[in-house]
Design a protein around this motif. Structure first.
Motif: not given
Length: 165
Positions: A9-16, A19-33, A48-53
Motif C-alpha cells: 500500500i505504501l508503494l502504491v501511494v508513493l507511485i501515485a 505520478a501526481t507531482l510529475n504529471w506534466g512530464i508524464l503527459v509530455q509527448p515523445t517520439l518512441m519506437s 503508468l497505464g501498463l504498470t496499473s494494468l
C-alpha cells in the motif's frame, strides 16, 4: 494488516504521489519506437497505464488463488467431516460389537457357573446319600452288635440270675 500488505500500500501511494507531482512530464509527448514503427505519444502515461494494468492483473491473480484455496479448503473440510462421520460410525460399531462380545462372555460365565453349581449340588447330594447310607449301616451294625451282646448276657431260660443287693 500484515507487513507485506502495508509495504505494498505504501508503494502504491508513493507511485501515485510521484505520478501526481510529475504529471506534466508524464503527459509530455515523445517520439518512441514500438518495434516496427515510431509513434509520438506520452511515454509516462503509457508506462503508468501498463504498470496499473500489471497491478490489476496481479490483484486478479491473487483473488483467483484466494478463491481456489478457499474452495479447496471447503472441499477438504467436507471430506474431513465425512471421514469423521465414518470414523464415528466405525467407533460406534466397535463399541456395539464389544458390548455384545462382553454380554456373550458374561452369559458364558454365568452358564458355566450354573453348571458348576449344579455339579457341586449333585456331588453334595451324592455325598449326603452316601453319608446317610453309611449312617444307616453303622446304626444296623451297632444294633446287631448290641443284639449279640444281649444274646450273650441273656440268661438261659430257667436259670436264675442272682441279684446283687
Amino acid at each position: 494488516m500484515g507487513v507485506r500488505s502495508g509495504f505494498l500500500i505504501l508503494l502504491v501511494v508513493l507511485i501515485a504521489a510521484l505520478a501526481t507531482l510529475n504529471w506534466g512530464i508524464l503527459v509530455q509527448p515523445t517520439l518512441m519506437s514500438i518495434g516496427f514503427m515510431q509513434v509520438t505519444a506520452p511515454f509516462g502515461v503509457i508506462m503508468l497505464g501498463l504498470t496499473s494494468l500489471l497491478g490489476v492483473l496481479f490483484l486478479a491473480y491473487v483473488f483467483y488463488l484466494q478463491s481456489s484455496v478457499m474452495l479447496e479448503t471447503r472441499r477438504h473440510t467436507k471430506e474431513l467431516q465425512s471421514q469423521r462421520e465414518l470414523a464415528d460410525k466405525a467407533e460406534l460399531s466397535r463399541f456395539t460389537e464389544l458390548r455384545s462380545f462382553l454380554e456373550a462372555q458374561e452369559l458364558t460365565r454365568v452358564t458355566q457357573a450354573n453348571q458348576r453349581q449344579e455339579v457341586l449340588l449333585a456331588r453334595v447330594q451324592q455325598l449326603e446319600a452316601s453319608l446317610r447310607q453309611r449312617a444307616d449301616q453303622s446304626d444296623n451294625t451297632t444294633a446287631a452288635h448290641v443284639g449279640q451282646l444281649e444274646d450273650r448276657f441273656r440268661p438261659a431260660i430257667g436259670e436264675v440270675v442272682p441279684q446283687r443287693g
